[in-house]
Design an enzyme around this catalytic site. Structure first.
Site, mmCIF file in Angstrom:
data_model
loop_
_atom_site.group_PDB
_atom_site.id
_atom_site.type_symbol
_atom_site.label_atom_id
_atom_site.label_comp_id
_atom_site.label_asym_id
_atom_site.label_seq_id
_atom_site.Cartn_x
_atom_site.Cartn_y
_atom_site.Cartn_z
ATOM 1 N N HIS A 148 5.584 1.060 -1.142
ATOM 2 C CA HIS A 148 4.541 0.539 -2.034
ATOM 3 C C HIS A 148 3.719 1.762 -2.444
ATOM 4 C CE1 HIS A 148 1.428 -2.344 -3.368
ATOM 5 N NE2 HIS A 148 0.548 -1.585 -2.746
ATOM 6 N N TYR A 178 1.365 -8.640 2.844
ATOM 7 C CA TYR A 178 0.295 -7.639 2.778
ATOM 8 C C TYR A 178 -0.676 -7.961 1.643
ATOM 9 C CZ TYR A 178 -1.520 -3.112 1.030
ATOM 10 O OH TYR A 178 -2.288 -2.104 0.534
ATOM 11 N N HIS A 225 -2.907 -10.791 2.571
ATOM 12 C CA HIS A 225 -3.582 -10.701 3.874
ATOM 13 C C HIS A 225 -5.096 -10.531 3.654
ATOM 14 C CE1 HIS A 225 -4.766 -9.205 7.813
ATOM 15 N NE2 HIS A 225 -3.620 -9.656 8.268
#
Length: 109
Positions: free
Chosen positions: A10, A77, A80
C-alpha cells in the site's frame, strides 16, 4: 513473472500543505508508523522523502509504504477505527495525495 504470495503493498504519495510545519510532519509520520501495532493486518511500514535527481515528483515530497498479507487485509485496514482516526488528522494536512495498492511481481530472466 511470479506474483509474491502473501504480500500486498500500500503506497501513499503525499504533498503536505505549506502550512504544515516540519514538527507536525514528524508527528504525523510517528502516528502513521504506530498503526503497525494497532491494525493487525498491517505488517510493516516504511517512509522516505523524495531524493530523485529527475525532478518528476510533481510536488509529492513523501512516500509511505505499508505491507499487508492480502488485499482483504488492506480493506480491513481502511475501515479499522485506528486508521480512520489517524486519517482524520493526516488527510487535512495534505495538499495532494495518491494511493496505489499492488502485489509485488518478480521477473525471472
Amino acid at each position: 513473472m511470479e506474483e509474491a504470495k502473501g504480500v500486498v503493498k500500500h503506497v501513499l504519495l503525499a504533498k503536505f500543505k505549506d502550512s504544515t510545519t516540519p514538527d507536525q510532519i514528524e508527528e504525523l509520520i510517528k502516528g502513521y508508523a504506530s498503526l503497525v501495532d494497532l491494525v493487525p493486518p498491517m505488517k510493516a511500514f516504511h517512509w522516505g522523502k523524495d531524493v530523485s535527481a529527475e525532478n518528476l515528483h510533481e510536488g509529492f515530497t513523501h512516500v509511505f509504504e505499508s505491507t499487508f498479507e492480502s488485499v482483504e487485509g488492506i480493506a480491513e485496514y481502511v475501515t479499522h477505527p485506528a486508521h480512520e482516526e489517524f486519517a482524520n488528522v493526516f488527510l487535512p494536512q495534505l495538499e495532494k495525495i495518491v494511493v496505489v495498492d499492488y502485489k509485488p511481481t518478480t521477473v525471472h530472466l
